[in-house]
Write a protein that holds these residues in place. Structure first.
Motif, short mmCIF file in Angstrom:
data_model
loop_
_atom_site.label_atom_id
_atom_site.label_comp_id
_atom_site.label_asym_id
_atom_site.label_seq_id
_atom_site.Cartn_x
_atom_site.Cartn_y
_atom_site.Cartn_z
N PRO A 1 -100.77 33.39 -26.19
CA PRO A 1 -102.16 33.38 -25.71
C PRO A 1 -102.37 34.05 -24.36
O PRO A 1 -103.37 34.73 -24.15
CB PRO A 1 -102.51 31.89 -25.63
CG PRO A 1 -101.52 31.20 -26.50
CD PRO A 1 -100.29 32.05 -26.52
N PHE A 2 -101.43 33.87 -23.43
CA PHE A 2 -101.59 34.49 -22.12
C PHE A 2 -101.44 36.00 -22.21
O PHE A 2 -102.22 36.75 -21.59
CB PHE A 2 -100.57 33.92 -21.13
CG PHE A 2 -100.84 32.50 -20.74
CD1 PHE A 2 -101.90 32.19 -19.90
CD2 PHE A 2 -100.04 31.48 -21.22
CE1 PHE A 2 -102.16 30.89 -19.54
CE2 PHE A 2 -100.29 30.17 -20.87
CZ PHE A 2 -101.36 29.86 -20.03
N ILE A 3 -100.47 36.46 -22.95
CA ILE A 3 -100.27 37.90 -23.10
C ILE A 3 -101.46 38.52 -23.83
O ILE A 3 -101.97 39.57 -23.44
CB ILE A 3 -98.93 38.20 -23.81
CG1 ILE A 3 -97.78 37.80 -22.87
CG2 ILE A 3 -98.84 39.66 -24.23
CD1 ILE A 3 -96.42 37.89 -23.48
N PHE A 4 -101.93 37.84 -24.85
CA PHE A 4 -103.11 38.33 -25.57
C PHE A 4 -104.30 38.42 -24.62
O PHE A 4 -105.07 39.38 -24.67
CB PHE A 4 -103.43 37.42 -26.76
CG PHE A 4 -104.58 37.93 -27.57
CD1 PHE A 4 -104.40 38.93 -28.49
CD2 PHE A 4 -105.85 37.40 -27.37
CE1 PHE A 4 -105.48 39.42 -29.23
CE2 PHE A 4 -106.93 37.88 -28.10
CZ PHE A 4 -106.74 38.89 -29.03
N SER A 5 -104.45 37.43 -23.74
CA SER A 5 -105.57 37.46 -22.79
C SER A 5 -105.45 38.66 -21.84
O SER A 5 -106.47 39.21 -21.41
CB SER A 5 -105.68 36.15 -22.01
OG SER A 5 -104.72 36.07 -20.97
N GLY A 6 -104.22 39.05 -21.50
CA GLY A 6 -104.03 40.23 -20.67
C GLY A 6 -104.50 41.50 -21.35
O GLY A 6 -105.15 42.35 -20.74
N PHE A 7 -104.20 41.61 -22.65
CA PHE A 7 -104.66 42.78 -23.40
C PHE A 7 -106.17 42.73 -23.61
O PHE A 7 -106.85 43.75 -23.52
CB PHE A 7 -103.93 42.88 -24.74
CG PHE A 7 -102.55 43.45 -24.59
CD1 PHE A 7 -102.35 44.81 -24.48
CD2 PHE A 7 -101.44 42.62 -24.56
CE1 PHE A 7 -101.08 45.34 -24.33
CE2 PHE A 7 -100.17 43.13 -24.40
CZ PHE A 7 -99.99 44.49 -24.29
N ALA A 8 -106.71 41.54 -23.87
CA ALA A 8 -108.16 41.39 -24.01
C ALA A 8 -108.86 41.75 -22.70
O ALA A 8 -109.92 42.36 -22.70
CB ALA A 8 -108.50 39.97 -24.45
N SER A 9 -108.23 41.38 -21.60
CA SER A 9 -108.78 41.70 -20.29
C SER A 9 -108.87 43.21 -20.08
O SER A 9 -109.85 43.70 -19.51
CB SER A 9 -107.91 41.05 -19.21
OG SER A 9 -108.38 41.36 -17.93
N ALA A 10 -107.88 43.93 -20.54
CA ALA A 10 -107.91 45.39 -20.43
C ALA A 10 -109.09 45.96 -21.23
O ALA A 10 -109.75 46.91 -20.79
CB ALA A 10 -106.60 45.99 -20.91
N PHE A 11 -109.35 45.37 -22.38
CA PHE A 11 -110.49 45.80 -23.19
C PHE A 11 -111.81 45.53 -22.48
O PHE A 11 -112.69 46.39 -22.41
CB PHE A 11 -110.46 45.12 -24.56
CG PHE A 11 -111.65 45.46 -25.41
CD1 PHE A 11 -111.76 46.71 -25.99
CD2 PHE A 11 -112.66 44.53 -25.61
CE1 PHE A 11 -112.87 47.04 -26.76
CE2 PHE A 11 -113.76 44.85 -26.37
CZ PHE A 11 -113.88 46.10 -26.95
N VAL A 12 -111.94 44.33 -21.91
CA VAL A 12 -113.16 43.99 -21.18
C VAL A 12 -113.33 44.91 -19.96
O VAL A 12 -114.44 45.36 -19.66
CB VAL A 12 -113.16 42.50 -20.76
CG1 VAL A 12 -114.32 42.17 -19.85
CG2 VAL A 12 -113.18 41.60 -22.00
N ALA A 13 -112.22 45.21 -19.28
CA ALA A 13 -112.28 46.13 -18.14
C ALA A 13 -112.83 47.49 -18.59
O ALA A 13 -113.62 48.11 -17.87
CB ALA A 13 -110.90 46.29 -17.51
#
Length: 122
Positions: A50-62
């Protein structure tokens, strides 16, 4: 002012993604397997953390924030602000991840900030 909030959003989500990935991978004490196929399989499995996925999701939101910023600024006006991401990662890395602090890193950080100011102001 709204355009600068888009740039800030880009920075916040970019930095979050980098910091959370480093933090989580450090906690998991990742050692990649030897064979290429095993490496790929192992990295794919990590994506479901979940944390790693949130990092990739964060890149998408950025990237969504960046697209919004591009509607408000010329790229040559907005992009220099992106050089603040390494500065933020530097400071957060020292305080929250226990990364090393050296005079060389501090000098580099000062040059990044000075370069950003010069690029944006002149």
């Amino acid at each position: 002012m709204g355009g600068y909030l888009y740039i800030l959003g880009t920075l916040v989500f970019t930095v979050y993604g980098q910091i959370i990935l480093k933090w989580r991978l450090g906690n998991l004490q990742i050692v990649l397997p030897e064979s290429n196929l095993d490496k790929v399989w192992y990295l794919v499995k990590l994506l479901f953390d979940p944390f790693i996925f949130s990092g990739f999701a964060s890149a998408f939101v950025a990237s969504l924030f960046w697209m919004a910023a591009m509607t408000k600024f010329e790229i040559t006006q907005a992009y220099p602000f992106m050089s603040l991401a390494p500065a933020l990662v530097f400071v957060i890395g020292i305080y929250f991840l226990g990364e090393t602090f050296t005079i060389g890193k501090l000098a580099g950080l000062a040059l990044i900030i000075a370069g950003t100011i010069v690029t944006v102001k002149f």
